[in-house]
Design a protein around this motif. Structure first.
Motif, PDB file in Angstrom:
ATOM      1  N   ARG A 283      -3.006  -6.113   0.438  1.00  0.00           N
ATOM      2  CA  ARG A 283      -4.334  -6.317  -0.149  1.00  0.00           C
ATOM      3  C   ARG A 283      -5.132  -5.030  -0.038  1.00  0.00           C
ATOM      4  O   ARG A 283      -5.327  -4.511   1.063  1.00  0.00           O
ATOM      5  CB  ARG A 283      -5.117  -7.414   0.570  1.00  0.00           C
ATOM      6  CG  ARG A 283      -4.726  -8.789   0.197  1.00  0.00           C
ATOM      7  CD  ARG A 283      -5.677  -9.791   0.812  1.00  0.00           C
ATOM      8  NE  ARG A 283      -5.160 -11.120   0.605  1.00  0.00           N
ATOM      9  CZ  ARG A 283      -5.552 -12.187   1.264  1.00  0.00           C
ATOM     10  NH1 ARG A 283      -6.498 -12.073   2.192  1.00  0.00           N
ATOM     11  NH2 ARG A 283      -5.017 -13.353   1.011  1.00  0.00           N
ATOM     12  N   SER A 284      -5.606  -4.572  -1.172  1.00  0.00           N
ATOM     13  CA  SER A 284      -6.386  -3.342  -1.206  1.00  0.00           C
ATOM     14  C   SER A 284      -7.335  -3.421  -2.398  1.00  0.00           C
ATOM     15  O   SER A 284      -6.899  -3.679  -3.517  1.00  0.00           O
ATOM     16  CB  SER A 284      -5.442  -2.152  -1.341  1.00  0.00           C
ATOM     17  OG  SER A 284      -6.162  -0.963  -1.333  1.00  0.00           O
TER      18      SER A 284
ATOM     19  N   THR B 204       0.831  -1.203   0.000  1.00  0.00           N
ATOM     20  CA  THR B 204       0.000   0.000   0.000  1.00  0.00           C
ATOM     21  C   THR B 204       0.865   1.253   0.000  1.00  0.00           C
ATOM     22  O   THR B 204       0.444   2.292  -0.521  1.00  0.00           O
ATOM     23  CB  THR B 204      -0.968  -0.003   1.194  1.00  0.00           C
ATOM     24  OG1 THR B 204      -0.230  -0.197   2.401  1.00  0.00           O
ATOM     25  CG2 THR B 204      -2.004  -1.104   1.037  1.00  0.00           C
TER      26      THR B 204
ATOM     27  N   GLU C 146      -5.593  -1.955  -7.655  1.00  0.00           N
ATOM     28  CA  GLU C 146      -5.891  -2.746  -6.475  1.00  0.00           C
ATOM     29  C   GLU C 146      -4.716  -3.681  -6.236  1.00  0.00           C
ATOM     30  O   GLU C 146      -3.911  -3.932  -7.141  1.00  0.00           O
ATOM     31  CB  GLU C 146      -7.186  -3.534  -6.675  1.00  0.00           C
ATOM     32  CG  GLU C 146      -8.395  -2.627  -6.895  1.00  0.00           C
ATOM     33  CD  GLU C 146      -9.673  -3.379  -7.206  1.00  0.00           C
ATOM     34  OE1 GLU C 146     -10.625  -3.230  -6.433  1.00  0.00           O
ATOM     35  OE2 GLU C 146      -9.706  -4.104  -8.223  1.00  0.00           O
TER      36      GLU C 146
ATOM     37  N   ARG D 259      -8.568  -0.815   2.465  1.00  0.00           N
ATOM     38  CA  ARG D 259      -7.245  -1.397   2.731  1.00  0.00           C
ATOM     39  C   ARG D 259      -7.392  -2.567   3.692  1.00  0.00           C
ATOM     40  O   ARG D 259      -7.606  -2.378   4.877  1.00  0.00           O
ATOM     41  CB  ARG D 259      -6.326  -0.341   3.347  1.00  0.00           C
ATOM     42  CG  ARG D 259      -5.950   0.726   2.341  1.00  0.00           C
ATOM     43  CD  ARG D 259      -4.460   0.724   2.118  1.00  0.00           C
ATOM     44  NE  ARG D 259      -4.128   1.503   0.949  1.00  0.00           N
ATOM     45  CZ  ARG D 259      -3.241   2.481   0.960  1.00  0.00           C
ATOM     46  NH1 ARG D 259      -2.622   2.827   2.073  1.00  0.00           N
ATOM     47  NH2 ARG D 259      -2.950   3.109  -0.160  1.00  0.00           N
TER      48      ARG D 259
ATOM     49  N   GLU E 176     -10.825   1.121   6.403  1.00  0.00           N
ATOM     50  CA  GLU E 176     -10.384  -0.158   6.947  1.00  0.00           C
ATOM     51  C   GLU E 176     -11.581  -1.100   6.884  1.00  0.00           C
ATOM     52  O   GLU E 176     -12.732  -0.644   6.942  1.00  0.00           O
ATOM     53  CB  GLU E 176      -9.896   0.027   8.380  1.00  0.00           C
ATOM     54  CG  GLU E 176      -8.643   0.879   8.458  1.00  0.00           C
ATOM     55  CD  GLU E 176      -8.126   1.007   9.882  1.00  0.00           C
ATOM     56  OE1 GLU E 176      -8.301   0.057  10.681  1.00  0.00           O
ATOM     57  OE2 GLU E 176      -7.552   2.054  10.189  1.00  0.00           O
TER      58      GLU E 176
ATOM     59  N   GLU F  73     -11.325   3.177  -1.755  1.00  0.00           N
ATOM     60  CA  GLU F  73     -10.448   2.044  -1.444  1.00  0.00           C
ATOM     61  C   GLU F  73     -10.703   1.469  -0.046  1.00  0.00           C
ATOM     62  O   GLU F  73     -10.940   2.209   0.905  1.00  0.00           O
ATOM     63  CB  GLU F  73      -9.001   2.534  -1.542  1.00  0.00           C
ATOM     64  CG  GLU F  73      -7.954   1.474  -1.327  1.00  0.00           C
ATOM     65  CD  GLU F  73      -6.552   2.055  -1.461  1.00  0.00           C
ATOM     66  OE1 GLU F  73      -5.616   1.334  -1.128  1.00  0.00           O
ATOM     67  OE2 GLU F  73      -6.397   3.222  -1.890  1.00  0.00           O
TER      68      GLU F  73
ATOM     69  N   LYS G 207      -9.479   6.219   2.092  1.00  0.00           N
ATOM     70  CA  LYS G 207      -9.310   4.777   2.289  1.00  0.00           C
ATOM     71  C   LYS G 207     -10.064   4.371   3.550  1.00  0.00           C
ATOM     72  O   LYS G 207     -10.032   5.083   4.546  1.00  0.00           O
ATOM     73  CB  LYS G 207      -7.837   4.413   2.473  1.00  0.00           C
ATOM     74  CG  LYS G 207      -6.946   4.812   1.337  1.00  0.00           C
ATOM     75  CD  LYS G 207      -5.494   4.868   1.797  1.00  0.00           C
ATOM     76  CE  LYS G 207      -4.620   5.548   0.789  1.00  0.00           C
ATOM     77  NZ  LYS G 207      -4.823   6.995   0.702  1.00  0.00           N
TER      78      LYS G 207
ATOM     79  N   ASP H 273       0.394   4.399  -2.553  1.00  0.00           N
ATOM     80  CA  ASP H 273       0.364   5.801  -2.138  1.00  0.00           C
ATOM     81  C   ASP H 273       1.361   6.658  -2.920  1.00  0.00           C
ATOM     82  O   ASP H 273       1.147   7.858  -3.098  1.00  0.00           O
ATOM     83  CB  ASP H 273       0.651   5.927  -0.639  1.00  0.00           C
ATOM     84  CG  ASP H 273      -0.481   5.382   0.209  1.00  0.00           C
ATOM     85  OD1 ASP H 273      -1.616   5.251  -0.297  1.00  0.00           O
ATOM     86  OD2 ASP H 273      -0.224   5.082   1.394  1.00  0.00           O
TER      87      ASP H 273
ATOM     88  N   ASN I  65      -5.053  -5.087   4.176  1.00  0.00           N
ATOM     89  CA  ASN I  65      -3.776  -5.170   4.886  1.00  0.00           C
ATOM     90  C   ASN I  65      -2.712  -4.522   3.996  1.00  0.00           C
ATOM     91  O   ASN I  65      -3.035  -3.887   3.002  1.00  0.00           O
ATOM     92  CB  ASN I  65      -3.426  -6.619   5.294  1.00  0.00           C
ATOM     93  CG  ASN I  65      -3.274  -7.551   4.110  1.00  0.00           C
ATOM     94  OD1 ASN I  65      -2.777  -7.173   3.047  1.00  0.00           O
ATOM     95  ND2 ASN I  65      -3.720  -8.790   4.273  1.00  0.00           N
ATOM     96  N   ARG I  66      -1.460  -4.703   4.343  1.00  0.00           N
ATOM     97  CA  ARG I  66      -0.366  -4.033   3.629  1.00  0.00           C
ATOM     98  C   ARG I  66      -0.229  -4.460   2.170  1.00  0.00           C
ATOM     99  O   ARG I  66       0.268  -3.710   1.334  1.00  0.00           O
ATOM    100  CB  ARG I  66       0.930  -4.281   4.405  1.00  0.00           C
ATOM    101  CG  ARG I  66       2.110  -3.491   3.942  1.00  0.00           C
ATOM    102  CD  ARG I  66       3.237  -3.575   4.975  1.00  0.00           C
ATOM    103  NE  ARG I  66       4.522  -3.285   4.408  1.00  0.00           N
ATOM    104  CZ  ARG I  66       4.924  -2.083   4.011  1.00  0.00           C
ATOM    105  NH1 ARG I  66       4.119  -1.052   4.124  1.00  0.00           N
ATOM    106  NH2 ARG I  66       6.124  -1.906   3.501  1.00  0.00           N
TER     107      ARG I  66
END
Length: 191
Positions: free
Chosen positions: A80-81, A17, A31, A75, A102, A73, A100, A21, A77-78
């Motif tokens: 998977r988005s 992620t 994604e 997110r 969670e 979006e 984004k 960014d 995890n680090r």
């Protein structure tokens, strides 16, 4: 700037992620699936019209405590988005004005099936949304011109979705809040 942005090659290990960014805001839909960058082609007019009409229809009946939006979006995890076509979140999360969310802030994720994303929308995303704990998932099928909305509720113990209905005339469900939605309200006019 990441190494992935300095050449035509992906990062040495996996996309994160942080890499997302660092990418320019150019309108591309990016994604992540376990560190692999997924880029979808631009959606069609019909796809976008369904998303807009659905978002508006859900927002009309949305009670306090929830918020309806589209294309924001999530997110997981680090590495998977995902970007659901339409989503309902908690009002508390929406008040942050996030770019984004969670997974615990998302109540419903909706995907509109396109020819290029059939397997992703029918198999992959529901499995991963359920693992992330998103309580409800809707899939909108568009083949043949007539819309079908397939609704699901999470079995949190097994982290999978159970189908709760297939709707071709009205979506009539009490989840995540009372919804009685005519499919004609989300069907684009033929020009």
């Amino acid at each position: 700037m990441t190494a992935a942005l300095q050449s035509d090659y992906p990062p040495e290990s996996e996309w994160t992620t942080d890499d997302l960014d660092a990418l320019p805001e150019d309108g591309r839909r990016r994604e992540l699936l376990d560190g692999v960058l997924l880029m979808s082609p631009s959606p069609t007019r019909t796809h976008q019209k369904i998303a807009m009409l659905l978002g508006t229809a859900l927002d009309d009946d949305c009670p306090d405590g929830y918020d309806v939006t589209q294309g924001v979006e999530v997110r997981i995890n680090r590495t998977r988005s995902f970007i659901p076509d339409v989503l309902i979140t908690t009002a508390t999360a929406a008040a942050r004005e996030p770019s984004k969310y969670e997974p615990h802030e998302v109540v419903l994720a909706v995907e509109i099936v396109s020819p290029n994303t059939r397997s992703i929308d029918r198999v992959l995303k529901p499995a991963l949304y359920a693992q992330a704990g998103i309580p409800f998932y809707w899939r909108i099928e568009t083949q043949g011109g007539a819309l079908e909305v397939v609704t699901y509720r999470i079995d949190a113990v097994n982290e999978v979705y159970s189908e709760t209905g297939r709707w071709t005339k009205f979506v009539d469900t009490g989840e995540p809040f009372p919804i009685n939605l005519a499919i004609s309200r989300i069907t684009p006019r033929v020009r």
